[in-house]
Scaffold this motif. Sequence first.
Motif, PDB file in Angstrom:
ATOM      1  N   ALA A  60       0.836  -1.200   0.000  1.00 35.96           N
ATOM      2  CA  ALA A  60       0.000   0.000   0.000  1.00 35.96           C
ATOM      3  C   ALA A  60       0.867   1.244   0.000  1.00 35.96           C
ATOM      4  N   GLU A  61       0.311   2.307  -0.579  1.00 34.63           N
ATOM      5  CA  GLU A  61       0.955   3.615  -0.559  1.00 34.63           C
ATOM      6  C   GLU A  61       0.073   4.547   0.249  1.00 34.63           C
ATOM      7  N   PRO A  62       0.670   5.408   1.036  1.00 33.95           N
ATOM      8  CA  PRO A  62      -0.173   6.367   1.771  1.00 33.95           C
ATOM      9  C   PRO A  62      -0.771   7.374   0.790  1.00 33.95           C
ATOM     10  N   GLN A  63      -2.002   7.749   1.058  1.00 37.70           N
ATOM     11  CA  GLN A  63      -2.622   8.767   0.222  1.00 37.70           C
ATOM     12  C   GLN A  63      -2.077  10.125   0.616  1.00 37.70           C
ATOM     13  N   LYS A  64      -1.912  10.969  -0.365  1.00 38.08           N
ATOM     14  CA  LYS A  64      -1.440  12.318  -0.091  1.00 38.08           C
ATOM     15  C   LYS A  64      -2.580  13.129   0.505  1.00 38.08           C
ATOM     16  N   ALA A  65      -2.268  13.886   1.537  1.00 37.59           N
ATOM     17  CA  ALA A  65      -3.283  14.719   2.172  1.00 37.59           C
ATOM     18  C   ALA A  65      -3.671  15.848   1.231  1.00 37.59           C
ATOM     19  N   GLN A  66      -4.935  16.110   1.170  1.00 39.19           N
ATOM     20  CA  GLN A  66      -5.431  17.211   0.359  1.00 39.19           C
ATOM     21  C   GLN A  66      -5.256  18.512   1.131  1.00 39.19           C
ATOM     22  N   PRO A  67      -4.665  19.524   0.503  1.00 35.48           N
ATOM     23  CA  PRO A  67      -4.492  20.784   1.223  1.00 35.48           C
ATOM     24  C   PRO A  67      -5.841  21.403   1.541  1.00 35.48           C
ATOM     25  N   SER A  68      -5.924  21.985   2.724  1.00 35.83           N
ATOM     26  CA  SER A  68      -7.174  22.580   3.157  1.00 35.83           C
ATOM     27  C   SER A  68      -6.880  23.944   3.757  1.00 35.83           C
ATOM     28  N   ALA A  69      -7.770  24.875   3.530  1.00 34.00           N
ATOM     29  CA  ALA A  69      -7.605  26.208   4.097  1.00 34.00           C
ATOM     30  C   ALA A  69      -8.055  26.235   5.554  1.00 34.00           C
ATOM     31  N   GLU A  70      -8.866  25.281   5.962  1.00 33.73           N
ATOM     32  CA  GLU A  70      -9.391  25.225   7.319  1.00 33.73           C
ATOM     33  C   GLU A  70      -8.786  24.045   8.063  1.00 33.73           C
ATOM     34  N   PRO A  71      -8.462  24.223   9.343  1.00 27.59           N
ATOM     35  CA  PRO A  71      -7.949  23.096  10.113  1.00 27.59           C
ATOM     36  C   PRO A  71      -9.058  22.092  10.415  1.00 27.59           C
ATOM     37  N   MET A  72      -8.652  20.830  10.591  1.00 29.21           N
ATOM     38  CA  MET A  72      -9.618  19.792  10.967  1.00 29.21           C
ATOM     39  C   MET A  72      -9.493  19.569  12.471  1.00 29.21           C
ATOM     40  N   THR A  73     -10.633  19.559  13.151  1.00 28.91           N
ATOM     41  CA  THR A  73     -10.623  19.388  14.600  1.00 28.91           C
ATOM     42  C   THR A  73     -11.276  18.063  14.955  1.00 28.91           C
ATOM     43  N   ASN A  74     -10.624  17.305  15.834  1.00 26.00           N
ATOM     44  CA  ASN A  74     -11.131  16.016  16.282  1.00 26.00           C
ATOM     45  C   ASN A  74     -12.099  16.221  17.448  1.00 26.00           C
ATOM     46  N   GLU A  75     -12.787  15.154  17.873  1.00 28.23           N
ATOM     47  CA  GLU A  75     -13.744  15.270  18.986  1.00 28.23           C
ATOM     48  C   GLU A  75     -13.079  15.697  20.289  1.00 28.23           C
ATOM     49  N   ASP A  76     -11.844  15.273  20.501  1.00 25.99           N
ATOM     50  CA  ASP A  76     -11.155  15.604  21.751  1.00 25.99           C
ATOM     51  C   ASP A  76     -10.468  16.971  21.709  1.00 25.99           C
TER      52      ASP A  76
END
Length: 183
Positions: free
Chosen positions: A18-34
């Motif tokens: 498997a190859e890791p997928q490249k992260a898509q650039p985002s203008a907004e940060p992603m926040t987890n539940e914690d």
Amino acid sequence: MARRSLVSRKSSLVVVRAEPQKAQPSAEPMTNEDGTVFYGGRTFASEAEWKTAVENGTVAQAVPVTPTAAAAPALGFADLMAFSGPAPEIINSRLSMIAVVAALGAELSSGQSVLRQWACEPTAIILTVVTFTVASLIPMFNNTKREAFGPFTPEAEITNGRAAMLGFASLLVFEAFKGSALF
């Protein structure tokens, strides 16, 4: 998350690479539940820590970029000259417009039919055909957009070219049945 790129079987053993997928650039940060913030390939414990990193310049704030229209891929000679390609109709239209005017003008001045004109001056006719064919193909190879110039629009050119094709074919048929020049 990974995607499967190669699967091979060796007897009853299945190997998956498997190859890791490249992260898509985002203008907004992603926040987890914690409260963990993911941004720019980094993890921050809280939104306050992320904001501090942006203010300090440790992490650059991404700016959304509007995608630009990609240039159309360059077409090869076979693609341009294909039955459904752009070149045949444009080239034939331009050559027919020249042929109708030249044939009728020469008939009026000399009284010779189109086929007799061809027999008398084949080199000039062939050079004209080659010149206008090459001059029509060069902008197509360069992906140049056909634009209107006053009353000369691409649509008008095609319409007039179609009429000229019919007119030139009619002239040839008429002269073949009559056996002489039209005028």
